[in-house]
Write a protein that holds these residues in place. Structure first.
Motif, short mmCIF file in Angstrom:
data_model
loop_
_atom_site.label_atom_id
_atom_site.label_comp_id
_atom_site.label_asym_id
_atom_site.label_seq_id
_atom_site.Cartn_x
_atom_site.Cartn_y
_atom_site.Cartn_z
N GLY A 37 0.99 -1.13 -0.14
CA GLY A 37 -0.15 0.07 0.06
C GLY A 37 0.96 1.16 -0.10
O GLY A 37 2.03 1.24 0.56
N PRO A 38 0.30 2.33 -0.42
CA PRO A 38 0.93 3.34 -0.34
C PRO A 38 1.48 4.10 0.95
O PRO A 38 0.89 3.59 2.06
N ASN A 39 2.19 5.03 1.11
CA ASN A 39 2.69 5.47 2.41
C ASN A 39 1.56 6.12 2.83
O ASN A 39 0.56 6.77 2.47
N GLY A 40 1.37 5.81 4.41
CA GLY A 40 0.25 6.32 5.02
C GLY A 40 -1.04 5.54 4.94
O GLY A 40 -2.06 5.92 5.44
N SER A 41 -0.80 4.57 4.31
CA SER A 41 -2.20 3.48 4.34
C SER A 41 -2.46 2.75 5.35
O SER A 41 -3.46 2.03 5.52
N GLY A 42 -1.52 2.82 6.50
CA GLY A 42 -1.76 2.16 7.89
C GLY A 42 -1.17 0.69 7.62
O GLY A 42 -1.22 -0.15 8.77
#
Length: 247
Positions: A37-42
């Motif tokens: 997942g992209p950065n900040g996706s958890g």
């Protein structure tokens, strides 16, 4: 038969921010699950909720059908849950061999037996076998702090598998590793999976590494599961291309 790992409706909120939002998934014995997942996706928050570094705001984590929600990492370790770290956790002033012995000692006997037993807890032979398996025999006596970053990554992975864990969670194993070392690490992980039925979950930014290693891939975006399936299915999913590959 229960799953090795089951995550049920896990959420984690920090004040008004929801970092992980009602995430559920299972991992079966012998499976390699990739979480991307992209950065900040958890991704990291989810990992830390599973591993006891954070307690979920809601939801439940189970290992072999047993609830371990919020259990301390050291207690999870005794249940056979091991991990590697994005920031390396090797002991720089100890040799490669001693790092491996230390990683496994927690699983050996009682406190009394560790106090009065052999200094290596009888683990030197096992350590040598793991060192050989990861192709590091020529480095066995070297101080871990003197190894290259890629070699330390290999050592970190070897330490995670040293005690024959039930489940290993790998946090960005490909980060900062050159292509040659990365190919060696991937081949060793595949061998652990095929020969020892090792079960593991991988969080990783390196898409190619995940797609060529994992049997199933889960994609997070904004704390929620965006897609899940076999690598080829995920790679061609328009939502994934937009949310992840497009970044």
């Amino acid at each position: 038969m229960s799953h090795v790992l089951e995550v049920r409706n896990v959420a984690k909120r920090f004040g008004g921010v929801t970092a992980v939002d009602d995430v559920s998934f299972c991992v079966d014995e012998g499976e390699i699950l990739g979480i991307i997942g992209p950065n900040g996706s958890g991704k990291s928050t989810l990992f830390n909720c599973v591993l006891g570094q954070l307690r979920p705001t809601s939801g439940e984590v189970l290992v072999d059908g047993r609830s371990v929600t919020g259990m301390r990492p050291c207690d999870l370790n005794r249940l056979g849950v091991s991990r590697t770290f994005q920031l390396l956790q090797v002991f720089p002033q100890l040799s490669v061999r001693d790092n491996l012995i230390l990683a496994a000692q927690e699983h050996q006997g009682t406190m009394l037996s560790r106090l009065f037993g052999r200094p290596d807890a009888g683990l030197t032979a096992d350590a040598e076998q793991m060192i050989s398996f990861f192709g590091m025999s020529h480095l066995a006596g070297e101080m871990a702090g003197g190894l290259s970053y890629g070699q330390q990554k290999l050592l970190d992975a070897a330490m995670a598998f040293m005690a024959g864990p039930r489940l290993v969670l790998l946090d960005e194993p490909a980060g900062g590793v050159n292509l040659t070392m990365l190919g060696h690490l991937k081949e060793r992980l595949k061998t652990l999976n095929s020969e020892r039925k090792a079960t593991f979950v991988v969080i990783e930014h390196n898409m190619e590494f995940v797609m060529s290693l994992c049997t199933r891939v889960l994609v997070l975006a904004e704390g929620k599961i965006l897609a899940e399936g076999k690598p080829a299915e995920v790679r061609s999913n328009p939502k994934v291309i937009e949310a992840y590959l497009g970044h």
